[in-house]
Motif scaffolding. Structure first.
Motif, mmCIF file in Angstrom:
data_model
loop_
_atom_site.group_PDB
_atom_site.id
_atom_site.type_symbol
_atom_site.label_atom_id
_atom_site.label_comp_id
_atom_site.label_asym_id
_atom_site.label_seq_id
_atom_site.Cartn_x
_atom_site.Cartn_y
_atom_site.Cartn_z
ATOM 1 N N MET A 482 77.382 124.487 -21.147
ATOM 2 C CA MET A 482 77.897 124.338 -19.789
ATOM 3 C C MET A 482 78.204 122.890 -19.437
ATOM 4 S SD MET A 482 78.196 127.336 -18.578
ATOM 5 C CE MET A 482 78.554 126.903 -16.884
ATOM 6 N N ALA A 483 78.048 121.975 -20.384
ATOM 7 C CA ALA A 483 78.242 120.557 -20.085
ATOM 8 C C ALA A 483 79.655 120.275 -19.589
ATOM 9 C CB ALA A 483 77.926 119.722 -21.322
ATOM 10 N N GLN A 484 80.657 120.828 -20.261
ATOM 11 C CA GLN A 484 82.038 120.546 -19.858
ATOM 12 C C GLN A 484 82.375 121.142 -18.490
ATOM 13 O OE1 GLN A 484 84.924 121.540 -22.852
ATOM 14 N NE2 GLN A 484 86.674 120.988 -21.580
ATOM 15 N N PRO A 485 82.082 122.436 -18.236
ATOM 16 C CA PRO A 485 82.367 122.958 -16.898
ATOM 17 C C PRO A 485 81.637 122.205 -15.790
ATOM 18 C CG PRO A 485 81.928 124.754 -18.412
ATOM 19 C CD PRO A 485 81.585 123.494 -19.130
ATOM 20 N N LEU A 486 80.366 121.849 -16.022
ATOM 21 C CA LEU A 486 79.617 121.155 -14.992
ATOM 22 C C LEU A 486 80.168 119.751 -14.763
ATOM 23 C CD1 LEU A 486 75.966 122.275 -15.812
ATOM 24 C CD2 LEU A 486 77.418 123.052 -13.940
ATOM 25 N N ALA A 487 80.640 119.117 -15.819
ATOM 26 C CA ALA A 487 81.259 117.800 -15.652
ATOM 27 C C ALA A 487 82.505 117.891 -14.789
ATOM 28 C CB ALA A 487 81.595 117.202 -17.013
ATOM 29 N N GLY A 488 83.187 119.034 -14.852
ATOM 30 C CA GLY A 488 84.383 119.223 -14.034
ATOM 31 C C GLY A 488 84.099 119.228 -12.552
ATOM 32 N N LEU A 489 82.858 119.566 -12.168
ATOM 33 C CA LEU A 489 82.516 119.536 -10.755
ATOM 34 C C LEU A 489 82.736 118.146 -10.150
ATOM 35 C CD1 LEU A 489 79.195 121.599 -10.614
ATOM 36 C CD2 LEU A 489 81.335 122.190 -9.478
ATOM 37 N N ASN A 490 82.372 117.134 -10.919
ATOM 38 C CA ASN A 490 82.469 115.770 -10.403
ATOM 39 C C ASN A 490 83.907 115.295 -10.255
ATOM 40 O OD1 ASN A 490 79.633 115.527 -10.387
ATOM 41 N ND2 ASN A 490 79.629 114.976 -12.565
ATOM 42 N N ARG A 491 84.836 116.016 -10.884
ATOM 43 C CA ARG A 491 86.240 115.601 -10.814
ATOM 44 C C ARG A 491 87.002 116.309 -9.691
ATOM 45 N NH1 ARG A 491 85.534 115.942 -16.554
ATOM 46 N NH2 ARG A 491 86.544 117.989 -16.613
ATOM 47 N N LEU A 492 86.346 117.257 -9.024
ATOM 48 C CA LEU A 492 87.022 117.984 -7.951
ATOM 49 C C LEU A 492 86.870 117.225 -6.635
ATOM 50 C CD1 LEU A 492 86.136 121.755 -8.544
ATOM 51 C CD2 LEU A 492 88.092 120.462 -9.363
ATOM 52 N N LYS A 493 87.962 116.659 -6.169
ATOM 53 C CA LYS A 493 87.915 115.893 -4.923
ATOM 54 C C LYS A 493 87.707 116.800 -3.705
ATOM 55 C CE LYS A 493 90.803 112.175 -6.747
ATOM 56 N NZ LYS A 493 92.059 111.385 -6.577
ATOM 57 N N ASP A 494 88.068 118.091 -3.862
ATOM 58 C CA ASP A 494 87.922 119.014 -2.733
ATOM 59 C C ASP A 494 86.722 119.940 -2.892
ATOM 60 O OD1 ASP A 494 88.823 120.526 -4.835
ATOM 61 O OD2 ASP A 494 90.635 121.268 -3.839
ATOM 62 N N LEU A 495 85.768 119.546 -3.725
ATOM 63 C CA LEU A 495 84.642 120.430 -4.024
ATOM 64 C C LEU A 495 83.881 120.813 -2.752
ATOM 65 C CD1 LEU A 495 82.777 121.916 -5.983
ATOM 66 C CD2 LEU A 495 81.501 119.775 -6.272
#
Length: 510
Positions: A482-495
């Motif tokens: 899950m490392a890659q999907p979770l890292a994607g959270l930090n890249r979402l400006k509209d999270l």
């Protein structure tokens, strides 16, 4: 362990001199020691009073039980009572019973005087063989309890699709050939399946269910309708022959695909009669391999089907016992939401999401959808929305014609809801709308856009995926897959906006 829990004892294999008590999921001849053995069958109405089953499931179970009683004639003592205890209290002769398929039922039969419990039947690999294979696995420093490892060992042990010491075709698993999206023309890759014709037994069952419901004794969910699944061994073999002759060749490539107007595709529709015990799965596997050898069927389709029957089905059965009594209560992701009323009632009327509306409607109308709508639409929805896994396990058990406790506990708790923290599956089966878009034709006419995660037309699966990851990130932080999907959270400006949007949407119809 087997020596610690009476339900996991090494029971004797046979008791030919006794009357055989057969539960309603033990209806085939392979549950008897000889073809002339006397049989006890019990229809207990309290089973339907305790849970709100799908109407078509209740019909199928009662139809199969009553058909079996009629087939056996004078050899069967058929008791229609309120409870199993009431039935057994009226029997004054020794009984034997193959070990039932649930913890509760095994405890019940082990607690009855005059009942000899025998080894379980109805699966390709027996419990003792699985225990030997599983010894040392799933513990610190041991090998994982991987289905693929078990499946390979079972293929070797039973000499299925093997050419000497090697697997037919040079490998055990052809799953990479079986992940194609649905046919571009929107049509099933196989002809319509053979469907049974109802008879006077079905008429009696329908009349009884109508009366019980009118009297307020029981309550059902889902639509009544013509019986779609076999209720006898003869019907089951007819469906098996139809599948092997007309449908198995097309099964493999599109087995994960979904089409809104083609609920059956090329699936065998054998899970319900197999789970009623109407046919021995070893016989199903043998006939499939014979068809492959004689008819030159595609190996990827045959292997994929064999893997479902003697691989996944057996694996789930054995894990139900191996993982213990408390496994059903696991909730590693702390999911606490209730099953929403529209899902509990199988009411898609207010659903705009085409995939969810279509799958819930299909389940309402037939009591069945294949494994991908179960996992990637219904299970994915519950996972993302944080619905309590025990409640979802019970819901799946009640609403599917092939649903039983042993089927649903590992499948839902482990595979679908990741509530065991990774014992059965290495990562959660969560996905956004892109997967559903690729593997189905639902998204084309849907009001939601699978590419969008924010706004009025944001796909609730796409947005829900990110909301789910945000919620469970502390629990899954150490999961390497899950490392890659979770890292994607930090890249979402509209999270933050997406999370708030999905929190507001909750489990309301969408």
């Amino acid at each position: 362990m087997a020596d610690e829990d009476p339900a996991l004892a090494d029971f004797p294999a046979r008791a030919p001199g006794t009357r055989r008590w057969c539960f309603a999921d033990q209806l085939g001849p392979h549950f008897l020691d000889d073809p002339h053995q006397d049989v006890l069958l019990v229809e207990a109405r309290s089973v339907f009073r305790r849970r709100r089953f799908h109407r078509q499931k209740a019909h199928l179970v009662l139809s199969a039980l009553r058909h079996r009683a009629a087939e056996l004639g004078d050899r069967a003592r058929f008791l229609q009572v309120d409870t199993y205890g009431e039935a057994l209290d009226s029997v004054d002769e020794p009984l034997s019973v193959c070990a039932p398929t649930t913890w509760a039922a095994r405890d019940f039969v082990l607690g009855r005087d005059g009942v000899q419990v025998l080894a379980s039947r109805g699966f390709v690999t027996d419990e003792q063989t699985f225990r030997r294979w599983a010894t040392g696995r799933g513990t610190d420093g041991g090998k994982r309890l991987l289905m693929d490892d078990f499946y390979r060992a079972a293929r070797q042990h039973h000499d299925v699709l093997m050419d000497g010491a090697d697997p037919t075709g040079g490998k055990y698993n052809f799953d990479h050939d079986n992940r194609e999206p649905p046919p571009a023309d929107g049509r099933s890759p196989a002809p319509e399946p053979w469907l049974p014709t109802e008879d006077e037994v079905d008429e009696e069952v329908r009349a009884d269910l109508d009366r019980w419901e009118r009297d307020g004794d029981v309550s059902f969910v889902g639509a009544d309708g013509p019986r779609l699944f076999p209720a006898t061994r003869r019907e089951t073999l007819h469906r098996l022959r139809d599948f092997l002759t007309h449908r198995l060749a097309a099964f493999g490539p599109h087995e994960d695909a979904m089409l809104a107007d083609e609920p059956w595709l090329a699936h065998s529709l054998l899970s319900a009669p197999m789970n009623l015990g109407l046919v021995d799965p070893a016989e199903v596997v043998q006939r499939a391999e014979q068809a492959f050898r004689e008819e030159d069927l595609p190996l990827n389709s045959v292997e994929g089907f064999v893997r479902q029957v003697m691989g996944w089905r057996d694996y789930i059965w054995h894990l139900y016992w191996h993982l213990g009594r408390d496994y059903r209560g696991r909730n590693a992701l702390d999911a606490r939401a209730a099953v929403p009323a529209w899902l509990a009632d199988l009411d898609p009327a207010d659903l705009d999401a085409a995939c969810l509306s279509g799958v819930v409607g299909d389940l309402r109308d037939r009591g069945w959808v294949h494994h991908i709508p179960r996992l990637m639409v219904l299970g994915n929805y519950a996972l993302q929305r944080g619905i309590d896994p025990a409640a979802m396990t019970d819901w799946f058990h009640r609403t599917f014609v092939d649903g039983y406790d042993w089927v649903m506990v590992p499948n839902v708790v482990g595979m679908s809801q990741h509530a065991d923290g990774g014992v059965l599956a290495t990562k959660p089966y969560a996905s956004g709308g892109a997967y559903i878009d690729r593997m189905s034709d639902y998204c084309g006419g849907c009001r939601y856009d699978p590419r969008k995660r924010l706004g009025e037309d944001a796909c609730p699966f796409t947005a829900g995926y990110w909301g789910f990851l945000d919620r469970v990130e502390p629990v899954l932080r150490g999961n390497r897959r899950m490392a890659q999907p979770l890292a994607g959270l930090n890249r979402l400006k509209d999270l933050e906006a997406v999370v708030e949007q999905e929190r507001a949407r909750g489990t309301d119809p969408f």
